[in-house]
Design a protein around this motif. Structure first.
Motif, PDB file in Angstrom:
ATOM      1  N   MET A  77      40.120  53.082 -56.318  1.00 19.55           N
ATOM      2  CA  MET A  77      40.153  51.844 -57.100  1.00 19.55           C
ATOM      3  C   MET A  77      40.732  50.707 -56.248  1.00 19.55           C
ATOM      4  O   MET A  77      41.660  50.926 -55.484  1.00 19.55           O
ATOM      5  N   THR A  78      40.160  49.522 -56.398  1.00 21.24           N
ATOM      6  CA  THR A  78      40.641  48.367 -55.652  1.00 21.24           C
ATOM      7  C   THR A  78      42.065  48.018 -56.072  1.00 21.24           C
ATOM      8  O   THR A  78      42.402  48.040 -57.250  1.00 21.24           O
ATOM      9  N   LYS A  79      42.888  47.681 -55.094  1.00 20.13           N
ATOM     10  CA  LYS A  79      44.270  47.307 -55.378  1.00 20.13           C
ATOM     11  C   LYS A  79      44.344  45.832 -55.755  1.00 20.13           C
ATOM     12  O   LYS A  79      43.528  45.025 -55.299  1.00 20.13           O
ATOM     13  N   PRO A  80      45.343  45.445 -56.551  1.00 21.03           N
ATOM     14  CA  PRO A  80      45.616  44.019 -56.728  1.00 21.03           C
ATOM     15  C   PRO A  80      45.918  43.375 -55.373  1.00 21.03           C
ATOM     16  O   PRO A  80      46.391  44.053 -54.452  1.00 21.03           O
ATOM     17  N   ILE A  81      45.633  42.094 -55.253  1.00 23.73           N
ATOM     18  CA  ILE A  81      45.834  41.369 -53.993  1.00 23.73           C
ATOM     19  C   ILE A  81      46.953  40.359 -54.170  1.00 23.73           C
ATOM     20  O   ILE A  81      46.937  39.570 -55.116  1.00 23.73           O
ATOM     21  N   LEU A  82      47.917  40.394 -53.259  1.00 24.26           N
ATOM     22  CA  LEU A  82      49.009  39.422 -53.271  1.00 24.26           C
ATOM     23  C   LEU A  82      48.867  38.486 -52.082  1.00 24.26           C
ATOM     24  O   LEU A  82      48.941  38.909 -50.930  1.00 24.26           O
ATOM     25  N   TYR A  83      48.641  37.199 -52.366  1.00 22.09           N
ATOM     26  CA  TYR A  83      48.699  36.170 -51.323  1.00 22.09           C
ATOM     27  C   TYR A  83      50.152  35.742 -51.209  1.00 22.09           C
ATOM     28  O   TYR A  83      50.794  35.391 -52.211  1.00 22.09           O
ATOM     29  N   SER A  84      50.672  35.760 -49.984  1.00 19.04           N
ATOM     30  CA  SER A  84      52.111  35.607 -49.790  1.00 19.04           C
ATOM     31  C   SER A  84      52.405  34.787 -48.548  1.00 19.04           C
ATOM     32  O   SER A  84      51.526  34.495 -47.737  1.00 19.04           O
ATOM     33  N   LEU A  85      53.656  34.381 -48.439  1.00 14.94           N
ATOM     34  CA  LEU A  85      54.178  33.663 -47.275  1.00 14.94           C
ATOM     35  C   LEU A  85      55.563  34.243 -47.036  1.00 14.94           C
ATOM     36  O   LEU A  85      56.408  34.233 -47.937  1.00 14.94           O
ATOM     37  N   ARG A  86      55.815  34.730 -45.846  1.00 13.57           N
ATOM     38  CA  ARG A  86      56.986  35.580 -45.607  1.00 13.57           C
ATOM     39  C   ARG A  86      58.301  34.926 -46.025  1.00 13.57           C
ATOM     40  O   ARG A  86      59.140  35.547 -46.670  1.00 13.57           O
ATOM     41  N   GLN A  87      58.541  33.668 -45.655  1.00 14.42           N
ATOM     42  CA  GLN A  87      59.843  33.043 -45.885  1.00 14.42           C
ATOM     43  C   GLN A  87      59.929  32.247 -47.190  1.00 14.42           C
ATOM     44  O   GLN A  87      60.993  31.738 -47.532  1.00 14.42           O
ATOM     45  N   CYS A  88      58.843  32.115 -47.914  1.00 14.22           N
ATOM     46  CA  CYS A  88      58.877  31.360 -49.177  1.00 14.22           C
ATOM     47  C   CYS A  88      59.723  32.119 -50.197  1.00 14.22           C
ATOM     48  O   CYS A  88      59.457  33.294 -50.481  1.00 14.22           O
ATOM     49  N   PRO A  89      60.743  31.491 -50.787  1.00 14.55           N
ATOM     50  CA  PRO A  89      61.613  32.219 -51.722  1.00 14.55           C
ATOM     51  C   PRO A  89      60.870  32.724 -52.959  1.00 14.55           C
ATOM     52  O   PRO A  89      61.203  33.775 -53.500  1.00 14.55           O
ATOM     53  N   TYR A  90      59.858  31.976 -53.396  1.00 15.10           N
ATOM     54  CA  TYR A  90      59.082  32.430 -54.551  1.00 15.10           C
ATOM     55  C   TYR A  90      58.259  33.666 -54.194  1.00 15.10           C
ATOM     56  O   TYR A  90      58.143  34.604 -54.992  1.00 15.10           O
ATOM     57  N   ALA A  91      57.694  33.677 -52.991  1.00 13.95           N
ATOM     58  CA  ALA A  91      56.935  34.847 -52.544  1.00 13.95           C
ATOM     59  C   ALA A  91      57.859  36.043 -52.321  1.00 13.95           C
ATOM     60  O   ALA A  91      57.502  37.182 -52.615  1.00 13.95           O
ATOM     61  N   ILE A  92      59.056  35.789 -51.803  1.00 14.65           N
ATOM     62  CA  ILE A  92      60.052  36.863 -51.651  1.00 14.65           C
ATOM     63  C   ILE A  92      60.357  37.471 -53.014  1.00 14.65           C
ATOM     64  O   ILE A  92      60.417  38.689 -53.176  1.00 14.65           O
ATOM     65  N   ARG A  93      60.525  36.616 -53.992  1.00 13.88           N
ATOM     66  CA  ARG A  93      60.807  37.067 -55.355  1.00 13.88           C
ATOM     67  C   ARG A  93      59.674  37.977 -55.864  1.00 13.88           C
ATOM     68  O   ARG A  93      59.925  39.051 -56.420  1.00 13.88           O
ATOM     69  N   ALA A  94      58.437  37.558 -55.663  1.00 14.07           N
ATOM     70  CA  ALA A  94      57.297  38.361 -56.124  1.00 14.07           C
ATOM     71  C   ALA A  94      57.244  39.709 -55.412  1.00 14.07           C
ATOM     72  O   ALA A  94      57.017  40.754 -56.037  1.00 14.07           O
ATOM     73  N   ARG A  95      57.464  39.697 -54.097  1.00  9.97           N
ATOM     74  CA  ARG A  95      57.426  40.952 -53.342  1.00  9.97           C
ATOM     75  C   ARG A  95      58.541  41.893 -53.795  1.00  9.97           C
ATOM     76  O   ARG A  95      58.352  43.117 -53.847  1.00  9.97           O
ATOM     77  N   LEU A  96      59.701  41.342 -54.110  1.00  9.54           N
ATOM     78  CA  LEU A  96      60.795  42.167 -54.632  1.00  9.54           C
ATOM     79  C   LEU A  96      60.373  42.849 -55.934  1.00  9.54           C
ATOM     80  O   LEU A  96      60.584  44.053 -56.111  1.00  9.54           O
ATOM     81  N   GLY A  97      59.795  42.083 -56.836  1.00  9.92           N
ATOM     82  CA  GLY A  97      59.373  42.654 -58.116  1.00  9.92           C
ATOM     83  C   GLY A  97      58.361  43.765 -57.936  1.00  9.92           C
ATOM     84  O   GLY A  97      58.466  44.839 -58.566  1.00  9.92           O
ATOM     85  N   LEU A  98      57.382  43.548 -57.071  1.00 13.60           N
ATOM     86  CA  LEU A  98      56.359  44.559 -56.832  1.00 13.60           C
ATOM     87  C   LEU A  98      56.955  45.801 -56.177  1.00 13.60           C
ATOM     88  O   LEU A  98      56.585  46.932 -56.521  1.00 13.60           O
ATOM     89  N   ARG A  99      57.873  45.602 -55.244  1.00 16.15           N
ATOM     90  CA  ARG A  99      58.499  46.739 -54.564  1.00 16.15           C
ATOM     91  C   ARG A  99      59.367  47.537 -55.534  1.00 16.15           C
ATOM     92  O   ARG A  99      59.336  48.776 -55.547  1.00 16.15           O
ATOM     93  N   LEU A 100      60.152  46.854 -56.353  1.00 14.65           N
ATOM     94  CA  LEU A 100      61.020  47.531 -57.308  1.00 14.65           C
ATOM     95  C   LEU A 100      60.204  48.302 -58.346  1.00 14.65           C
ATOM     96  O   LEU A 100      60.649  49.329 -58.852  1.00 14.65           O
ATOM     97  N   ALA A 101      59.023  47.782 -58.651  1.00 10.64           N
ATOM     98  CA  ALA A 101      58.143  48.447 -59.612  1.00 10.64           C
ATOM     99  C   ALA A 101      57.254  49.493 -58.956  1.00 10.64           C
ATOM    100  O   ALA A 101      56.457  50.145 -59.638  1.00 10.64           O
ATOM    101  N   GLU A 102      57.382  49.624 -57.630  1.00 11.60           N
ATOM    102  CA  GLU A 102      56.586  50.590 -56.869  1.00 11.60           C
ATOM    103  C   GLU A 102      55.099  50.362 -57.069  1.00 11.60           C
ATOM    104  O   GLU A 102      54.298  51.305 -57.163  1.00 11.60           O
TER     105      GLU A 102
END
Length: 219
Positions: free
Chosen positions: A1-26
């Motif tokens: 199955m296709t995975k969701p796609i996250l468009y991100s920017l490494r140092q952007c605090p909002y993108a950091i926040r999103a990556r944290l949520g996804l990582r914590l939710a595994e």
């Protein structure tokens, strides 16, 4: 199955926040690290808003607000009880604390950063506006290890990128500021393997790139 796609920017605090949520939710997603100066057409075809983070779901729907990405992910799976599902009496306070961060503190932080960058005279004014929020956080950490209690919650992870950003504006000042608990809280997050995982550097994504899975590593 296709995975969701996250468009991100490494140092952007909002993108950091999103990556944290996804990582914590595994949550397993495809991460696309982009440049805002050259936004990929695939991203702009989803929404013309053109900001990160942008999470494109399997059904074609998308989420373009970092806090909503965190909540969506943790509603799928919340192994550490970050959403405080069993503590409804704390949930409202937690959401209100995040709202203060997003509505008042970040606005003051943006002014503070600009005043430092352009050597304006209002540095103390906006630093002090930020400090009114930091004082509250320090007080909370005097009572327990994290903002809402002795275990981390959504508030800790949602606010973390913006405390990190504040600490970088005047590093020397922050190092000697009267926030020993907040400084220790920040360092504790830096030492957490999760933080190094979500800050992993990826090659800039282009249409010809192969997909990159995120999280790349698991704890």
């Amino acid at each position: 199955m296709t995975k969701p796609i996250l468009y991100s920017l490494r140092q952007c605090p909002y993108a950091i926040r999103a990556r944290l949520g996804l990582r914590l939710a595994e949550q397993d997603v495809e991460i696309r690290d982009i440049s805002l100066k050259d936004k990929p057409i695939e991203m702009m075809a989803v929404t013309s808003k053109g900001t990160v983070p942008l999470l494109v779901l399997n059904n074609g729907d998308y989420i373009d607000e970092s806090l909503n990405i965190m909540i969506w992910a943790l509603n799928q799976h919340d192994p550490q009880n970050i959403l405080l599902a069993d503590s409804s009496h704390l949930f409202t306070d937690m959401i209100n604390l995040i709202a203060r961060n997003d509505c008042k503190y970040i606005a003051a932080l943006e002014h503070y950063k600009a005043d430092i960058r352009y050597h304006n005279q209002n540095i103390t004014i906006y630093r002090n506006l930020c400090r009114s929020f930091l004082d509250d956080l320090e007080d909370r950490l005097n009572k327990h290890r994290f903002f809402m209690g002795d275990n981390p919650s959504l508030a800790d992870y949602a606010i973390l990128p913006f405390i990190r950003q504040f600490s970088h504006v005047e590093r020397q000042w922050f190092r000697h500021a009267p926030y020993p608990r907040l400084q220790a809280w920040l360092e504790m997050h830096y030492q957490d393997p999760i933080f190094s995982q979500i800050m992993k550097k990826y090659p800039r994504w282009q249409s010809s790139n192969t997909s990159t899975s995120y999280p790349h590593e698991t704890a």
